[in-house]
Design a protein around this motif. Structure first.
Motif, PDB file in Angstrom:
ATOM      1  N   SER A  11       0.864  -1.196  -0.044  1.00 21.90           N
ATOM      2  CA  SER A  11       0.015  -0.055   0.021  1.00 21.90           C
ATOM      3  C   SER A  11       0.947   1.156   0.186  1.00 21.90           C
ATOM      4  CB  SER A  11      -0.864   0.000   1.166  1.00 21.90           C
ATOM      5  OG  SER A  11      -1.999  -1.055   1.045  1.00 21.90           O
ATOM      6  N   PHE A  12       2.175   1.194   0.653  1.00 19.88           N
ATOM      7  CA  PHE A  12       2.834   2.531   0.773  1.00 19.88           C
ATOM      8  C   PHE A  12       4.054   1.988   0.204  1.00 19.88           C
ATOM      9  CE2 PHE A  12      -0.607   2.589   3.963  1.00 19.88           C
ATOM     10  CZ  PHE A  12      -0.835   3.631   3.676  1.00 19.88           C
ATOM     11  N   PRO A  13       4.397   1.998  -1.191  1.00 16.68           N
ATOM     12  CA  PRO A  13       5.930   1.491  -1.446  1.00 16.68           C
ATOM     13  C   PRO A  13       6.985   2.534  -1.185  1.00 16.68           C
ATOM     14  CG  PRO A  13       4.301   2.012  -3.385  1.00 16.68           C
ATOM     15  CD  PRO A  13       3.508   2.073  -2.109  1.00 16.68           C
ATOM     16  N   ALA A  14       6.380   3.954  -1.094  1.00 17.21           N
ATOM     17  CA  ALA A  14       7.450   4.964  -0.952  1.00 17.21           C
ATOM     18  C   ALA A  14       8.056   5.068   0.690  1.00 17.21           C
ATOM     19  CB  ALA A  14       6.665   6.445  -0.928  1.00 17.21           C
ATOM     20  N   LEU A  15       7.202   4.160   1.556  1.00 15.09           N
ATOM     21  CA  LEU A  15       7.750   4.131   2.962  1.00 15.09           C
ATOM     22  C   LEU A  15       8.352   2.687   3.380  1.00 15.09           C
ATOM     23  CD1 LEU A  15       4.557   5.799   4.568  1.00 15.09           C
ATOM     24  CD2 LEU A  15       6.746   6.848   4.058  1.00 15.09           C
ATOM     25  N   GLU A  16       8.741   1.881   2.234  1.00 13.19           N
ATOM     26  CA  GLU A  16       9.289   0.447   2.641  1.00 13.19           C
ATOM     27  C   GLU A  16      10.372   0.507   3.842  1.00 13.19           C
ATOM     28  OE1 GLU A  16      10.889  -3.603   0.400  1.00 13.19           O
ATOM     29  OE2 GLU A  16      10.517  -1.947  -0.609  1.00 13.19           O
ATOM     30  N   SER A  17      11.375   1.577   3.710  1.00 13.87           N
ATOM     31  CA  SER A  17      12.252   1.335   4.539  1.00 13.87           C
ATOM     32  C   SER A  17      11.911   1.685   5.990  1.00 13.87           C
ATOM     33  CB  SER A  17      13.430   2.606   4.334  1.00 13.87           C
ATOM     34  OG  SER A  17      14.350   2.655   5.278  1.00 13.87           O
ATOM     35  N   LEU A  18      10.691   2.698   6.276  1.00  6.75           N
ATOM     36  CA  LEU A  18      10.385   2.875   7.371  1.00  6.75           C
ATOM     37  C   LEU A  18       9.492   1.629   7.881  1.00  6.75           C
ATOM     38  CD1 LEU A  18       9.070   4.785   9.755  1.00  6.75           C
ATOM     39  CD2 LEU A  18       7.597   5.493   8.359  1.00  6.75           C
ATOM     40  N   ILE A  19       8.522   1.148   7.080  1.00  4.14           N
ATOM     41  CA  ILE A  19       7.580  -0.338   7.378  1.00  4.14           C
ATOM     42  C   ILE A  19       8.385  -1.379   7.736  1.00  4.14           C
ATOM     43  CG2 ILE A  19       5.958  -1.605   6.510  1.00  4.14           C
ATOM     44  CD1 ILE A  19       5.110   0.697   4.861  1.00  4.14           C
ATOM     45  N   ARG A  20       9.655  -1.512   7.144  1.00  3.24           N
ATOM     46  CA  ARG A  20      10.545  -2.711   7.390  1.00  3.24           C
ATOM     47  C   ARG A  20      11.177  -2.460   8.957  1.00  3.24           C
ATOM     48  NH1 ARG A  20       8.801  -6.652   4.093  1.00  3.24           N
ATOM     49  NH2 ARG A  20       8.864  -5.846   1.927  1.00  3.24           N
ATOM     50  N   ARG A  21      11.170  -1.200   9.431  1.00  2.00           N
ATOM     51  CA  ARG A  21      11.673  -1.050  10.620  1.00  2.00           C
ATOM     52  C   ARG A  21      10.640  -1.171  11.769  1.00  2.00           C
ATOM     53  NH1 ARG A  21      14.111   3.099  13.138  1.00  2.00           N
ATOM     54  NH2 ARG A  21      12.998   4.766  11.952  1.00  2.00           N
ATOM     55  N   LEU A  22       9.557  -1.370  11.378  1.00  5.19           N
ATOM     56  CA  LEU A  22       8.402  -1.196  12.333  1.00  5.19           C
ATOM     57  C   LEU A  22       8.646  -2.618  13.495  1.00  5.19           C
ATOM     58  CD1 LEU A  22       5.237   0.038  10.560  1.00  5.19           C
ATOM     59  CD2 LEU A  22       6.849   1.209  12.057  1.00  5.19           C
TER      60      LEU A  22
END
Length: 386
Positions: free
Chosen positions: A243-254
């Motif tokens: 849903s948010f490909p622009a935020l992959e780096s952030l999401i992977r850190r959650l």
């Protein structure tokens, strides 16, 4: 006995209960606050504080303590899942509204300090389950306390409120939210927006990016209650990256999700029954789209302390005046926030156009900021009774 020199029993040690406790004690009341948990603690991660909430903290003498290390973002933005800008509102600049973000733990700590320093007695592990209009607060262990004023500030699922038969509406809005706190890191979002508050939207999924200090980041994930693929204690990160490909780096850190909360809307037929008042989420829970749940609770609590501390009259009469004064702006804010929540079910392109049109209408902006621009009742303490 003057109504400004009575005894108060409060159920709930959250934002509303602590604010009411401190404000009443500073006005000469003897206050005892009951918290069901074994300690006063913060639930959640970060919190937005607008001008109205900051004014209440100032009145209680703890604004500096509550906002130490706070983050002042330059703008509030809406973006799609690919990072494209939908809309932007400048904040914290000359002529714009003031809003900051802090860790919820810091806010609770400051309110707790204000209460203790003002002489409030705090009893933890004390579970209030009911109240009587005559001014009785009853507890799970079978004991009870009688006071000149009882306040129910025990949250959206308030047992004390339920015992009074005041509930008109408690409606789940079909949306759930996970709130996480994590360290800020370079690359989570583009450098030029890393200090802004950004709501990313993709279908019925939302991700709120909120810096809350120089090193802390508050992230909220919102989805439909029926979107089981998006939820779980172990976040399904591939789903959110989709849903948010622009935020992959952030999401992977959650990290792990502590819990998923339902957004609810609470309305009461009245905010009081006899000598019992209901405040905060127990009286006017709202979805968090305006960031005013805490601010409204603090305004209501300060207004309550002001109303019942005026000389003459009865507690019941003071509570009626309090509700007539505070309810219009808080109910307006509730309903506006509920209407914003309904945009979650609108397709992306249509929602984009609605947001663009709304941003261009000054009256919409004024309506949205009504609570933030409201001067809280009772900012000045009364003259001390000799």
């Amino acid at each position: 006995m003057s109504v400004s020199q009575g005894h108060v029993e409060i159920a709930g040690g959250g934002i509303g209960g602590l604010t009411a406790a401190a404000a009443l004690a500073q006005r000469g009341w003897k206050v005892r606050l009951h918290e069901a948990n074994q300690s006063i603690r913060a639930l959640g991660a970060g919190i937005y504080l607008w001008d109205n909430g900051l004014a209440v903290l100032r009145a209680l003498g703890v604004e500096d303590m509550a906002t130490e290390g706070a983050h002042y973002g330059p703008s509030i933005q809406s973006r799609d899942g690919h990072g494209a800008l939908i809309g932007e509102t400048p904040v914290n600049t000359d002529g714009s509204v003031r809003v900051l973000t802090v860790l919820r733990e810091r806010l609770i700590g400051a309110l707790h300090h204000a209460a203790v320093e003002s002489g409030v007695e705090i009893v933890t592990g004390s579970v209030a389950v009911a109240a009587g209009p005559e001014g009785t607060l009853r507890f799970a262990d079978g004991s009870s306390q009688t006071a000149d004023l009882v306040i129910a500030a025990d949250g959206v699922g308030s047992q004390v409120r339920e015992s009074l038969g005041l509930l008109r509406r408690r409606q789940a809005l079909g949306q759930r939210c996970a709130r996480l706190l994590m360290p800020r890191a370079v690359g989570d979002v583009p450098t030029e927006i890393e200090d802004s508050y950004v709501e990313y939207m993709s279908g019925q999924r939302f991700l709120l990016y909120t810096p809350s200090s120089s090193g802390d980041l508050y992230v909220a994930l919102v989805c439909a209650a029926s979107d089981l693929r998006a939820m779980g204690g172990h976040l399904p990160k591939d789903e959110w990256v989709r849903s948010f490909p622009a935020l992959e780096s952030l999401i992977r850190r959650l990290g792990p999700v502590p819990r998923w909360d339902d957004f609810e809307w609470v309305e009461l037929s009245k905010w009081s029954a006899g000598r019992v008042a209901v405040i905060g989420d127990a009286a006017h829970a709202q979805p968090p789209y305006l960031g005013q749940g805490g601010g409204c609770a603090m305004m209501s609590a300060l207004g309550l302390a002001h109303a019942v501390s005026q000389p003459g009259g009865s507690i019941e009469g003071a509570l009626g005046l309090w509700e007539a004064t505070e309810r219009p702006v808080i109910e307006h804010t509730q309903r506006f926030s509920v209407r914003v929540s309904e945009l979650n079910s609108v397709p992306d392109e249509a929602r984009r156009e609605i947001l663009k049109v709304s941003a261009a209408l000054p009256r919409i902006g004024r309506s949205r900021a009504r609570a933030a621009s409201t001067v809280p009742t009772g900012l000045k303490l009364p003259v001390e009774v000799g």
